[in-house]
Design a protein around this motif. Structure first.
Motif, PDB file in Angstrom:
ATOM      1  N   GLU A   1      41.093  34.461  42.924  1.00 23.68           N
ATOM      2  CA  GLU A   1      39.949  33.828  42.614  1.00 23.68           C
ATOM      3  C   GLU A   1      38.616  34.905  42.419  1.00 23.68           C
ATOM      4  O   GLU A   1      38.582  35.709  43.301  1.00 23.68           O
ATOM      5  CB  GLU A   1      39.385  32.883  43.951  1.00 23.68           C
ATOM      6  N   HIS A   2      37.934  34.655  41.463  1.00 22.09           N
ATOM      7  CA  HIS A   2      36.568  35.350  41.295  1.00 22.09           C
ATOM      8  C   HIS A   2      35.497  34.690  40.751  1.00 22.09           C
ATOM      9  O   HIS A   2      35.902  33.932  39.530  1.00 22.09           O
ATOM     10  CB  HIS A   2      37.101  36.662  40.415  1.00 22.09           C
ATOM     11  N   PRO A   3      34.301  34.757  41.126  1.00 21.51           N
ATOM     12  CA  PRO A   3      33.114  34.139  40.439  1.00 21.51           C
ATOM     13  C   PRO A   3      32.607  34.651  39.096  1.00 21.51           C
ATOM     14  O   PRO A   3      31.815  33.783  38.165  1.00 21.51           O
ATOM     15  CB  PRO A   3      31.975  34.309  41.586  1.00 21.51           C
ATOM     16  N   HIS A   4      33.103  35.835  38.528  1.00 21.04           N
ATOM     17  CA  HIS A   4      32.474  36.374  37.428  1.00 21.04           C
ATOM     18  C   HIS A   4      33.852  36.170  36.135  1.00 21.04           C
ATOM     19  O   HIS A   4      34.836  36.617  36.539  1.00 21.04           O
ATOM     20  CB  HIS A   4      32.279  37.611  37.367  1.00 21.04           C
ATOM     21  N   ARG A   5      33.248  35.448  35.326  1.00 27.25           N
ATOM     22  CA  ARG A   5      34.473  35.237  33.900  1.00 27.25           C
ATOM     23  C   ARG A   5      34.461  36.332  33.039  1.00 27.25           C
ATOM     24  O   ARG A   5      35.199  36.220  32.174  1.00 27.25           O
ATOM     25  CB  ARG A   5      34.210  33.774  33.521  1.00 27.25           C
TER      26      ARG A   5
ATOM     27  N   PHE B   1      36.019  42.268  32.133  1.00 26.32           N
ATOM     28  CA  PHE B   1      36.163  43.525  32.969  1.00 26.32           C
ATOM     29  C   PHE B   1      36.369  43.128  34.339  1.00 26.32           C
ATOM     30  O   PHE B   1      37.189  43.447  35.330  1.00 26.32           O
ATOM     31  CB  PHE B   1      35.223  44.196  32.705  1.00 26.32           C
ATOM     32  N   SER B   2      35.680  42.063  34.765  1.00 24.66           N
ATOM     33  CA  SER B   2      35.680  41.502  36.404  1.00 24.66           C
ATOM     34  C   SER B   2      37.098  40.904  36.456  1.00 24.66           C
ATOM     35  O   SER B   2      37.673  41.285  37.312  1.00 24.66           O
ATOM     36  CB  SER B   2      34.750  40.706  36.556  1.00 24.66           C
ATOM     37  N   GLN B   3      37.396  39.967  35.507  1.00 26.59           N
ATOM     38  CA  GLN B   3      38.676  39.351  35.560  1.00 26.59           C
ATOM     39  C   GLN B   3      39.833  40.588  35.561  1.00 26.59           C
ATOM     40  O   GLN B   3      40.537  40.219  36.356  1.00 26.59           O
ATOM     41  CB  GLN B   3      38.788  38.306  34.366  1.00 26.59           C
ATOM     42  N   TYR B   4      39.820  41.322  34.655  1.00 20.90           N
ATOM     43  CA  TYR B   4      41.114  42.152  34.525  1.00 20.90           C
ATOM     44  C   TYR B   4      40.812  43.158  35.960  1.00 20.90           C
ATOM     45  O   TYR B   4      41.982  43.135  36.434  1.00 20.90           O
ATOM     46  CB  TYR B   4      40.690  43.200  33.351  1.00 20.90           C
ATOM     47  N   LYS B   5      39.916  43.596  36.217  1.00 25.68           N
ATOM     48  CA  LYS B   5      39.846  44.689  37.345  1.00 25.68           C
ATOM     49  C   LYS B   5      40.430  43.442  38.649  1.00 25.68           C
ATOM     50  O   LYS B   5      41.135  44.208  39.583  1.00 25.68           O
ATOM     51  CB  LYS B   5      38.534  45.032  37.649  1.00 25.68           C
ATOM     52  N   ASN B   6      40.126  42.368  38.905  1.00 30.16           N
ATOM     53  CA  ASN B   6      40.441  41.680  40.082  1.00 30.16           C
ATOM     54  C   ASN B   6      41.866  41.234  40.222  1.00 30.16           C
ATOM     55  O   ASN B   6      42.476  41.397  40.999  1.00 30.16           O
ATOM     56  CB  ASN B   6      39.768  40.539  40.179  1.00 30.16           C
ATOM     57  N   VAL B   7      42.431  40.937  38.825  1.00 32.70           N
ATOM     58  CA  VAL B   7      44.049  40.516  38.430  1.00 32.70           C
ATOM     59  C   VAL B   7      44.524  41.884  38.905  1.00 32.70           C
ATOM     60  O   VAL B   7      45.720  41.986  39.667  1.00 32.70           O
ATOM     61  CB  VAL B   7      44.232  39.982  37.188  1.00 32.70           C
ATOM     62  N   TYR B   8      44.171  43.030  38.349  1.00 31.88           N
ATOM     63  CA  TYR B   8      44.920  44.171  38.718  1.00 31.88           C
ATOM     64  C   TYR B   8      44.884  44.710  40.018  1.00 31.88           C
ATOM     65  O   TYR B   8      46.137  44.944  40.429  1.00 31.88           O
ATOM     66  CB  TYR B   8      43.991  45.506  37.864  1.00 31.88           C
TER      67      TYR B   8
ATOM     68  N   LYS C   1      31.960  41.162  43.260  1.00 29.58           N
ATOM     69  CA  LYS C   1      31.567  42.385  42.286  1.00 29.58           C
ATOM     70  C   LYS C   1      31.690  42.152  40.808  1.00 29.58           C
ATOM     71  O   LYS C   1      32.783  41.764  40.650  1.00 29.58           O
ATOM     72  CB  LYS C   1      32.363  43.789  42.618  1.00 29.58           C
ATOM     73  N   LYS C   2      30.619  42.176  40.170  1.00 33.76           N
ATOM     74  CA  LYS C   2      30.774  42.111  38.789  1.00 33.76           C
ATOM     75  C   LYS C   2      30.831  43.371  37.886  1.00 33.76           C
ATOM     76  O   LYS C   2      30.003  44.396  38.269  1.00 33.76           O
ATOM     77  CB  LYS C   2      29.440  41.200  38.151  1.00 33.76           C
ATOM     78  N   TYR C   3      32.010  43.604  37.246  1.00 33.59           N
ATOM     79  CA  TYR C   3      31.963  44.851  36.471  1.00 33.59           C
ATOM     80  C   TYR C   3      31.580  44.551  35.025  1.00 33.59           C
ATOM     81  O   TYR C   3      31.772  43.724  34.263  1.00 33.59           O
ATOM     82  CB  TYR C   3      33.561  45.262  36.617  1.00 33.59           C
ATOM     83  N   SER C   4      30.860  45.548  34.500  1.00 38.81           N
ATOM     84  CA  SER C   4      30.477  45.922  33.142  1.00 38.81           C
ATOM     85  C   SER C   4      31.457  47.123  32.656  1.00 38.81           C
ATOM     86  O   SER C   4      32.307  47.691  33.341  1.00 38.81           O
ATOM     87  CB  SER C   4      29.194  46.434  32.799  1.00 38.81           C
ATOM     88  N   PHE C   5      31.642  47.173  31.248  1.00 38.48           N
ATOM     89  CA  PHE C   5      32.394  48.337  30.809  1.00 38.48           C
ATOM     90  C   PHE C   5      32.258  49.734  31.526  1.00 38.48           C
ATOM     91  O   PHE C   5      33.193  50.411  32.018  1.00 38.48           O
ATOM     92  CB  PHE C   5      32.409  48.307  29.347  1.00 38.48           C
TER      93      PHE C   5
ATOM     94  N   ASN D   1      34.207  53.263  37.989  1.00 40.07           N
ATOM     95  CA  ASN D   1      35.005  53.035  39.183  1.00 40.07           C
ATOM     96  C   ASN D   1      36.284  53.810  39.084  1.00 40.07           C
ATOM     97  O   ASN D   1      37.066  54.527  39.947  1.00 40.07           O
ATOM     98  CB  ASN D   1      35.122  51.749  39.411  1.00 40.07           C
ATOM     99  N   ASP D   2      36.901  53.719  37.824  1.00 37.54           N
ATOM    100  CA  ASP D   2      38.326  54.009  37.618  1.00 37.54           C
ATOM    101  C   ASP D   2      38.593  55.565  37.292  1.00 37.54           C
ATOM    102  O   ASP D   2      39.635  56.033  37.241  1.00 37.54           O
ATOM    103  CB  ASP D   2      39.047  52.907  36.651  1.00 37.54           C
ATOM    104  N   PHE D   3      37.415  56.406  37.047  1.00 40.79           N
ATOM    105  CA  PHE D   3      37.348  57.799  37.484  1.00 40.79           C
ATOM    106  C   PHE D   3      37.293  58.331  38.621  1.00 40.79           C
ATOM    107  O   PHE D   3      37.911  59.071  39.059  1.00 40.79           O
ATOM    108  CB  PHE D   3      36.492  58.113  36.007  1.00 40.79           C
ATOM    109  N   MET D   4      36.066  57.640  39.320  1.00 40.55           N
ATOM    110  CA  MET D   4      35.867  58.387  40.770  1.00 40.55           C
ATOM    111  C   MET D   4      36.842  58.170  41.829  1.00 40.55           C
ATOM    112  O   MET D   4      37.144  59.103  42.507  1.00 40.55           O
ATOM    113  CB  MET D   4      34.679  57.586  40.971  1.00 40.55           C
ATOM    114  N   ILE D   5      37.583  56.993  41.719  1.00 41.83           N
ATOM    115  CA  ILE D   5      38.469  56.684  42.641  1.00 41.83           C
ATOM    116  C   ILE D   5      39.648  57.573  42.653  1.00 41.83           C
ATOM    117  O   ILE D   5      40.238  58.220  43.803  1.00 41.83           O
ATOM    118  CB  ILE D   5      38.685  55.188  42.921  1.00 41.83           C
TER     119      ILE D   5
END
Length: 350
Positions: free
Chosen positions: A133-137, A140-147, A212-216, A222-226
């Motif tokens: 479940e994620h509030p932002h459709r 990038f928000s959906q992809y990251k949350n599913v991942y 959290k809402k992700y833009s490109f 995020n996926d560089f720094m972590i």
């Protein structure tokens, strides 16, 4: 140790309670109300809530005052690790529950946590993860949350890392978070738990909604720094040992790591085509390997969001994995420069 100021009146010798819920917040005004609303809607009621305001300059404190919280203010920005430590120091619960200010827990969350500790008194910490479940459709928000859901749903019950978006630790087992503002501070603490012989449990039913809402740009950053910080921990704690024994290091499984390697080899071989066109079969082979390694994830994406989403995800998945590889490479180089500068040895994880 930094001294905090607290709003409200000081109570004399407060009694101990079951749970202390600690929410570090820095400019979290957009999500904090939903976060606290979820906490106070819980079925279980024997808890206190400690908001550690890390010198926000938005309306976070005003929102926190709408709820029956203890509000600690740091006076200057210390970072989430030190904010959590300071909240833990002022807590009076037997179990410390850390919830990020952009996370909404479910009504049964505290019941699941307490039941986990009851079923296995030997565990020292319990973690949850993000639900589908994620509030932002947006994509990038959906992809990251599913991942994130996919990665955690395939992990074993007993793990060796923490996930502070939703994490419960026995106060008697608490070790302080690092204060270096690392993006992998919870992974680092998990390694220290492992070295200390502490047990961490992941009940699959313990899930929460990430707001959290992700833009490109934020997605790539995020996926560089972590991975940048993850790589330093991998080297510091001899992560290859875990790869050989457990097929993973922290939350990163062997398949993910091989996928990162494949994405980098695709780039290198594709660049090599300009100098040596017969290398095309090698490039195609690397692309095939990449898709094989990610087949289960693509299938999961299809089941959750359908074929159109999967088609959009193929290129982004490669770009994302390549970004992780660049982050790992940069973190590794930085780590070795730090070693050369300080002369500190790599820590063995035993």
């Amino acid at each position: 140790m930094d001294i905090l100021t607290r709003t409200g009146k000081e109570k004399m010798a407060p009694p101990q309670i079951a749970l202390s819920v600690i929410v570090p917040v820095y400019n979290g005004g957009q999500t904090l109300k939903m976060c606290l609303g979820g906490i106070f809607a819980s079925n279980y009621k024997d808890f206190e809530v400690i908001i550690v305001d890390d010198s926000s300059n938005d309306n976070s404190v005003e929102i926190a005052k709408l709820f029956p919280c203890r509000i600690l203010q740091t006076g200057r920005n210390l970072g989430p690790g030190r904010a959590r430590n300071l909240g833990a120091e002022r807590s009076r619960g037997e179990i410390l529950v850390f919830v990020d200010s952009d996370v909404v827990i479910k009504k049964e969350t505290f019941d699941i946590i307490l039941n986990s500790f009851k079923r296995d008194p030997g565990i020292d910490a319990v973690i949850g993860y993000f639900s589908l479940e994620h509030p932002h459709r947006n994509f990038f928000s959906q992809y990251k949350n599913v991942y994130m859901n996919f990665i955690f749903s395939g992990l074993p019950a007993y793990i060796d890392f923490l996930f502070t978006a939703l994490c419960a630790i026995k106060k008697a087992s608490y070790l302080e978070f690092c204060a270096d503002r690392s993006k992998a501070e919870d992974t680092a603490l998990g390694q220290r738990f492992k070295m200390s012989g502490k047990k961490i449990y992941l009940p699959q039913e313990l899930q929460a909604v990430h707001l959290k809402k992700y833009s490109f740009i934020s997605f790539i950053k995020n996926d560089f720094m972590i991975p940048y910080h993850w790589a330093k921990l991998f080297l510091r704690y001899r992560g290859l040992n875990d790869i050989f024994r457990k097929k993973r290091f922290a939350h990163a499984k062997l398949g993910q790591i091989l996928s990162v390697v494949a994405s980098c080899l695709i780039l290198i071989s594709a660049m090599g085509l300009m100098l040596w066109p017969p290398a095309l079969p090698l490039t195609l082979a690397m692309i095939l390997i990449f898709f094989i390694l990610n087949f289960r994830f693509f299938l999961f994406l299809y089941k959750v969001n359908g074929v159109t989403f999967v088609l959009k995800s193929t290129v982004i998945s490669y770009l994302d994995t390549l970004t992780m590889g660049l982050g790992i490479a940069a973190g590794s180089v930085s780590y070795f420069f730090e070693i050369l500068k300080s002369g500190s040895p790599i820590i063995s994880n035993g």
